[in-house]
Scaffold this motif. Structure first.
Motif, PDB file in Angstrom:
ATOM      1  N   ALA A   5       6.195   1.567  -0.095  1.00  0.00           N
ATOM      2  CA  ALA A   5       5.438   1.077  -1.251  1.00  0.00           C
ATOM      3  C   ALA A   5       5.787  -0.384  -1.526  1.00  0.00           C
ATOM      4  O   ALA A   5       4.921  -1.169  -1.914  1.00  0.00           O
ATOM      5  CB  ALA A   5       5.713   1.945  -2.473  1.00  0.00           C
ATOM      6  N   ASP A   6       7.046  -0.757  -1.315  1.00  0.00           N
ATOM      7  CA  ASP A   6       7.443  -2.156  -1.463  1.00  0.00           C
ATOM      8  C   ASP A   6       6.716  -3.035  -0.451  1.00  0.00           C
ATOM      9  O   ASP A   6       6.273  -4.145  -0.766  1.00  0.00           O
ATOM     10  CB  ASP A   6       8.955  -2.316  -1.288  1.00  0.00           C
ATOM     11  CG  ASP A   6       9.747  -1.715  -2.423  1.00  0.00           C
ATOM     12  OD1 ASP A   6       9.175  -1.523  -3.521  1.00  0.00           O
ATOM     13  OD2 ASP A   6      10.939  -1.420  -2.208  1.00  0.00           O
ATOM     14  N   THR A   7       6.561  -2.530   0.776  1.00  0.00           N
ATOM     15  CA  THR A   7       5.828  -3.264   1.814  1.00  0.00           C
ATOM     16  C   THR A   7       4.384  -3.466   1.387  1.00  0.00           C
ATOM     17  O   THR A   7       3.823  -4.556   1.510  1.00  0.00           O
ATOM     18  CB  THR A   7       5.869  -2.493   3.159  1.00  0.00           C
ATOM     19  OG1 THR A   7       7.226  -2.374   3.562  1.00  0.00           O
ATOM     20  CG2 THR A   7       5.067  -3.197   4.236  1.00  0.00           C
ATOM     21  N   VAL A   8       3.774  -2.412   0.866  1.00  0.00           N
ATOM     22  CA  VAL A   8       2.377  -2.469   0.434  1.00  0.00           C
ATOM     23  C   VAL A   8       2.234  -3.441  -0.739  1.00  0.00           C
ATOM     24  O   VAL A   8       1.262  -4.201  -0.812  1.00  0.00           O
ATOM     25  CB  VAL A   8       1.859  -1.064   0.054  1.00  0.00           C
ATOM     26  CG1 VAL A   8       0.492  -1.132  -0.586  1.00  0.00           C
ATOM     27  CG2 VAL A   8       1.830  -0.170   1.285  1.00  0.00           C
ATOM     28  N   ALA A   9       3.211  -3.440  -1.634  1.00  0.00           N
ATOM     29  CA  ALA A   9       3.156  -4.327  -2.797  1.00  0.00           C
ATOM     30  C   ALA A   9       3.169  -5.796  -2.392  1.00  0.00           C
ATOM     31  O   ALA A   9       2.686  -6.650  -3.126  1.00  0.00           O
ATOM     32  CB  ALA A   9       4.323  -4.038  -3.738  1.00  0.00           C
ATOM     33  N   ARG A  10       3.698  -6.099  -1.219  1.00  0.00           N
ATOM     34  CA  ARG A  10       3.725  -7.490  -0.746  1.00  0.00           C
ATOM     35  C   ARG A  10       2.352  -7.927  -0.244  1.00  0.00           C
ATOM     36  O   ARG A  10       2.172  -9.072   0.135  1.00  0.00           O
ATOM     37  CB  ARG A  10       4.773  -7.634   0.355  1.00  0.00           C
ATOM     38  CG  ARG A  10       6.197  -7.540  -0.180  1.00  0.00           C
ATOM     39  CD  ARG A  10       7.223  -7.964   0.848  1.00  0.00           C
ATOM     40  NE  ARG A  10       7.314  -7.056   1.971  1.00  0.00           N
ATOM     41  CZ  ARG A  10       8.114  -5.992   2.042  1.00  0.00           C
ATOM     42  NH1 ARG A  10       8.873  -5.690   1.017  1.00  0.00           N
ATOM     43  NH2 ARG A  10       8.148  -5.232   3.118  1.00  0.00           N
ATOM     44  N   GLY A  11       1.393  -7.009  -0.215  1.00  0.00           N
ATOM     45  CA  GLY A  11       0.026  -7.363   0.143  1.00  0.00           C
ATOM     46  C   GLY A  11      -0.318  -6.981   1.570  1.00  0.00           C
ATOM     47  O   GLY A  11       0.307  -7.429   2.512  1.00  0.00           O
ATOM     48  N   THR A  12      -1.299  -6.139   1.704  1.00  0.00           N
ATOM     49  CA  THR A  12      -1.782  -5.715   3.008  1.00  0.00           C
ATOM     50  C   THR A  12      -3.166  -5.122   2.830  1.00  0.00           C
ATOM     51  O   THR A  12      -3.586  -4.817   1.717  1.00  0.00           O
ATOM     52  CB  THR A  12      -0.813  -4.698   3.650  1.00  0.00           C
ATOM     53  OG1 THR A  12      -1.269  -4.421   4.967  1.00  0.00           O
ATOM     54  CG2 THR A  12      -0.746  -3.417   2.883  1.00  0.00           C
ATOM     55  N   ALA A  13      -3.863  -4.951   3.918  1.00  0.00           N
ATOM     56  CA  ALA A  13      -5.205  -4.372   3.860  1.00  0.00           C
ATOM     57  C   ALA A  13      -5.114  -2.930   3.341  1.00  0.00           C
ATOM     58  O   ALA A  13      -4.328  -2.142   3.853  1.00  0.00           O
ATOM     59  CB  ALA A  13      -5.830  -4.376   5.254  1.00  0.00           C
ATOM     60  N   PRO A  14      -5.911  -2.575   2.330  1.00  0.00           N
ATOM     61  CA  PRO A  14      -5.811  -1.240   1.722  1.00  0.00           C
ATOM     62  C   PRO A  14      -6.022  -0.087   2.710  1.00  0.00           C
ATOM     63  O   PRO A  14      -5.318   0.904   2.637  1.00  0.00           O
ATOM     64  CB  PRO A  14      -6.904  -1.231   0.662  1.00  0.00           C
ATOM     65  CG  PRO A  14      -7.199  -2.660   0.390  1.00  0.00           C
ATOM     66  CD  PRO A  14      -6.882  -3.398   1.649  1.00  0.00           C
ATOM     67  N   SER A  15      -6.952  -0.199   3.650  1.00  0.00           N
ATOM     68  CA  SER A  15      -7.191   0.929   4.546  1.00  0.00           C
ATOM     69  C   SER A  15      -6.011   1.147   5.492  1.00  0.00           C
ATOM     70  O   SER A  15      -5.619   2.281   5.744  1.00  0.00           O
ATOM     71  CB  SER A  15      -8.483   0.736   5.335  1.00  0.00           C
ATOM     72  OG  SER A  15      -8.371  -0.377   6.196  1.00  0.00           O
ATOM     73  N   ALA A  16      -5.430   0.059   5.996  1.00  0.00           N
ATOM     74  CA  ALA A  16      -4.272   0.198   6.878  1.00  0.00           C
ATOM     75  C   ALA A  16      -3.085   0.772   6.107  1.00  0.00           C
ATOM     76  O   ALA A  16      -2.382   1.653   6.600  1.00  0.00           O
ATOM     77  CB  ALA A  16      -3.900  -1.146   7.499  1.00  0.00           C
ATOM     78  N   ALA A  17      -2.889   0.290   4.888  1.00  0.00           N
ATOM     79  CA  ALA A  17      -1.767   0.768   4.081  1.00  0.00           C
ATOM     80  C   ALA A  17      -1.965   2.227   3.693  1.00  0.00           C
ATOM     81  O   ALA A  17      -1.029   3.031   3.756  1.00  0.00           O
ATOM     82  CB  ALA A  17      -1.622  -0.089   2.833  1.00  0.00           C
ATOM     83  N   GLY A  18      -3.167   2.599   3.320  1.00  0.00           N
ATOM     84  CA  GLY A  18      -3.446   3.977   2.928  1.00  0.00           C
ATOM     85  C   GLY A  18      -3.236   4.942   4.085  1.00  0.00           C
ATOM     86  O   GLY A  18      -2.645   6.010   3.925  1.00  0.00           O
ATOM     87  N   HIS A  19      -3.715   4.563   5.251  1.00  0.00           N
ATOM     88  CA  HIS A  19      -3.548   5.393   6.440  1.00  0.00           C
ATOM     89  C   HIS A  19      -2.071   5.563   6.768  1.00  0.00           C
ATOM     90  O   HIS A  19      -1.588   6.681   7.008  1.00  0.00           O
ATOM     91  CB  HIS A  19      -4.288   4.755   7.625  1.00  0.00           C
ATOM     92  CG  HIS A  19      -4.132   5.475   8.914  1.00  0.00           C
ATOM     93  ND1 HIS A  19      -4.747   6.679   9.165  1.00  0.00           N
ATOM     94  CD2 HIS A  19      -3.422   5.169  10.024  1.00  0.00           C
ATOM     95  CE1 HIS A  19      -4.420   7.082  10.384  1.00  0.00           C
ATOM     96  NE2 HIS A  19      -3.624   6.179  10.926  1.00  0.00           N
ATOM     97  N   ALA A  20      -1.328   4.479   6.768  1.00  0.00           N
ATOM     98  CA  ALA A  20       0.095   4.520   7.086  1.00  0.00           C
ATOM     99  C   ALA A  20       0.868   5.312   6.033  1.00  0.00           C
ATOM    100  O   ALA A  20       1.758   6.097   6.364  1.00  0.00           O
ATOM    101  CB  ALA A  20       0.647   3.101   7.205  1.00  0.00           C
ATOM    102  N   LEU A  21       0.508   5.128   4.768  1.00  0.00           N
ATOM    103  CA  LEU A  21       1.187   5.855   3.694  1.00  0.00           C
ATOM    104  C   LEU A  21       0.969   7.355   3.823  1.00  0.00           C
ATOM    105  O   LEU A  21       1.890   8.149   3.660  1.00  0.00           O
ATOM    106  CB  LEU A  21       0.703   5.363   2.331  1.00  0.00           C
ATOM    107  CG  LEU A  21       1.364   6.004   1.117  1.00  0.00           C
ATOM    108  CD1 LEU A  21       2.874   5.801   1.144  1.00  0.00           C
ATOM    109  CD2 LEU A  21       0.776   5.443  -0.165  1.00  0.00           C
ATOM    110  N   ARG A  22      -0.240   7.762   4.165  1.00  0.00           N
ATOM    111  CA  ARG A  22      -0.534   9.191   4.330  1.00  0.00           C
ATOM    112  C   ARG A  22       0.316   9.777   5.458  1.00  0.00           C
ATOM    113  O   ARG A  22       0.940  10.830   5.308  1.00  0.00           O
ATOM    114  CB  ARG A  22      -2.014   9.413   4.615  1.00  0.00           C
ATOM    115  CG  ARG A  22      -2.365  10.896   4.779  1.00  0.00           C
ATOM    116  CD  ARG A  22      -3.847  11.126   4.989  1.00  0.00           C
ATOM    117  NE  ARG A  22      -4.411  10.407   6.105  1.00  0.00           N
ATOM    118  CZ  ARG A  22      -4.307  10.796   7.386  1.00  0.00           C
ATOM    119  NH1 ARG A  22      -3.651  11.873   7.701  1.00  0.00           N
ATOM    120  NH2 ARG A  22      -4.870  10.085   8.342  1.00  0.00           N
TER     121      ARG A  22
END
Length: 135
Positions: free
Chosen positions: A96-113
């Protein structure tokens, strides 16, 4: 909880999970019960003395009897599962900290899942996002 074995091996964990669902015949008495659960009877037979000694499993009616999870075995299983879940939650939090630093939502959502499901570890999820891969 004091565990005389320390961390469970993957085989021990798998066997205890199966015994948590139902009692099983001894490996010699019902090898097909182990095959359907993707357990090797020779490996189970080798691991059994340690599990019996530690009190995680009990065997009724002698060597060809029924294997049953003990209360100590259930506690060891829950402890191992709790540790796995805590590690996974820690990885999700770090991600979540990585995502908070800014990334494409679809890539982050897929990786988070995949991270939350335990399919990927933290390194794989971060590498996916860093590469900018889409879902």
């Amino acid at each position: 909880m004091l565990d005389p074995l320390g961390p469970l091996s993957p085989l021990q964990h798998h066997l205890l999970r199966e015994l948590d669902l139902c009692d099983l015949p001894a490996p010699e008495a019902g090898p097909e019960s182990y095959a359907t659960r993707d357990l090797d009877t020779d490996e189970v037979r080798d691991a059994l003395p340690t599990l019996l000694w530690a009190g995680l499993v009990e065997q009724r009616d002698g060597d060809r009897g029924t294997l049953r999870l003990t209360a100590t075995g259930a506690a060891a299983l829950r402890t191992a599962e709790c540790g796995e879940l805590a590690a996974r939650l820690g990885a999700v939090s770090s991600f979540a900290d990585t995502v908070a630093r800014g990334t494409a939502p679809s890539a982050a959502g897929h990786a988070l899942r995949l991270l939350a499901e335990g399919v990927w570890d933290l390194e794989q999820a971060e590498a996916h996002v860093a590469a900018g891969e889409g879902a």
